[in-house]
Write an enzyme that holds these catalytic residues in place. Structure first.
Site, PDB file in Angstrom:
ATOM      1  N   CYS A  42      28.918  66.735  35.791  1.00 62.70           N
ATOM      2  CA  CYS A  42      29.529  67.635  34.694  1.00 62.70           C
ATOM      3  C   CYS A  42      30.713  67.139  34.007  1.00 62.70           C
ATOM      4  CB  CYS A  42      29.736  68.999  35.182  1.00 62.70           C
ATOM      5  SG  CYS A  42      30.414  70.098  34.168  1.00 62.70           S
ATOM      6  N   CYS A  69      27.008  76.716  35.644  1.00 64.06           N
ATOM      7  CA  CYS A  69      27.812  76.355  34.421  1.00 64.06           C
ATOM      8  C   CYS A  69      27.014  75.981  33.379  1.00 64.06           C
ATOM      9  CB  CYS A  69      28.344  74.956  35.016  1.00 64.06           C
ATOM     10  SG  CYS A  69      29.276  74.118  33.691  1.00 64.06           S
ATOM     11  N   CYS A  72      26.682  72.013  31.976  1.00 63.16           N
ATOM     12  CA  CYS A  72      25.838  71.032  32.677  1.00 63.16           C
ATOM     13  C   CYS A  72      24.624  71.526  33.301  1.00 63.16           C
ATOM     14  CB  CYS A  72      26.772  70.286  33.880  1.00 63.16           C
ATOM     15  SG  CYS A  72      27.212  71.508  35.255  1.00 63.16           S
TER      16      CYS A  72
HETATM   17 ZN   LIG Z   1      29.445  72.116  34.620  1.00 62.55          ZN
END
Ligand SMILES: [Zn+2]
Length: 344
Positions: A42, A69, A72
């Site tokens: 990420c 997230c 990512c």
């Molecule tokens: Zn992330």
């Protein structure tokens, strides 16, 4: 603690610091302060280490209350990895190399997208992989393509079938059953009391497939989603008693049957762990050197983290190179206790 995973936290943290793309899909890291979880590569700024915990996959992180997230997209990696693993199995099982269109549609992706995905994950294209298998099967000596195929299992995918020919050397369970999440396999389980806490003992008819502290049938079903999960049984009770004895007086019973499967590299590391005499420890570097891959220190750490059978495959016998105790999936206190018992 339900899922502080089998991931070695030192290794996992190192992967996040290095934004190691090759470990995407092997585990996720969750951030206490933001409530989100990410894949190792990420691009977002790294949190403080003490705010991070690691989970084997997105499902485990979500079970602990985290969200994926948006930057990512860690769960897409999981889906991608499954698709790539399926494609590898398809290519290996085919008599003649299947077309890109056929492979892509079998795993549910558009061809051009899947081509890119496969190459990013394994370092080679599906067609190159099929060619490399063909040359391997033809018995050619180590060709360039043969080495290229090595990259696939170095990336954490199952080794090509030729590694499964040496049945006597293998630790257990046929690769196809594992690739399909234990399909067609019955896994019996019990939770035993030990002086170090509750211990899940699970086994197929061939041997132990999961030994872990603080887990139960739910974690087992997550790990082997296609297997038939059954409680108890006389044979398992006997096996569980031997495993408990190993916890209480570790290192005495060297013949416990195992039914585990990893990449060729992981299995070599697991074998090397079993060769460490009770009461002694090794560093990841020493383990890597012991299997003739002295450079693969980080991979040795990942392989230890992927160990499914705690205590019996003694990943607690690994310490940091500087002699400090290092991490343990089930808590450093348990590791210390096991080592102390072995030393007595
Ligand atoms: Zn992330």
């Amino acid at each position: 603690m339900t899922q502080q995973t089998t991931i070695d936290p030192d290794t996992a943290w190192a992967a996040f610091v290095a934004r190691n793309r090759s470990l995407d899909g092997h585990f996720v890291g969750a951030v206490k302060t933001t409530g989100i979880y990410c894949k190792p590569s990420c691009p977002a700024r790294r949190p403080l280490r003490e705010n991070m915990s690691f989970y084997s996959d997105g499902a485990a992180a979500r079970a602990a209350g985290y969200r994926a997230c948006l930057r990512c997209k860690p769960d897409e990696v999981g889906r991608d990895r499954i698709a790539v693993a399926k494609a590898i199995a398809l290519i290996e099982q085919a008599e003649d190399a299947p077309s890109l269109d056929a492979v892509a549609s079998a795993v549910g992706y558009a061809p051009h997208h899947f081509h890119r995905l496969f190459k990013r994950a394994t370092g080679i294209t599906p067609a190159a992989y099929a060619r490399s298998l063909k040359s391997t099967r033809a018995g050619d000596a180590l060709t360039r393509e043969d080495r290229v195929a090595d990259a696939i299992y170095d990336a954490g995918y199952s080794a090509p079938s030729r590694f499964y020919d040496h049945a006597g050397k293998r630790l257990g369970m046929t690769p196809s059953a594992w690739q399909r999440g234990g399909a067609g396999v019955t896994i019996r389980w019990t939770v035993a009391d030990t002086s170090l806490g509750k211990l899940l003992v699970a086994a197929t008819k061939k041997g132990l497939c999961r030994v872990s502290f603080d887990e139960g049938p739910l974690e087992l079903a997550e790990r082997f989603p296609a297997a038939e999960i059954v409680e108890g049984g006389a044979a398992l009770a006997q096996l569980a008693a031997r495993v408990v004895a190993e916890v209480e007086t570790p290192g005495r019973d060297r013949d416990l049957p195992l039914d585990v499967q990893g990449t060729a590299f992981q299995e070599a590391i697991w074998q090397a762990l079993r060769r460490i005499p009770p009461g002694e420890t090794r560093s990841y570097g020493e383990l890597a050197a012991a299997i003739g891959k002295p450079g693969a220190v980080r991979a040795a750490g990942t392989a230890c983290g992927a160990n499914n059978v705690a205590v019996v495959i003694p990943c607690h016998r690994v310490q940091r190179a500087d002699g400090s105790i290092g991490g343990y999936a089930y808590g450093v206190e348990r590791k210390r206790a096991l080592l102390k018992r072995e030393g007595e």
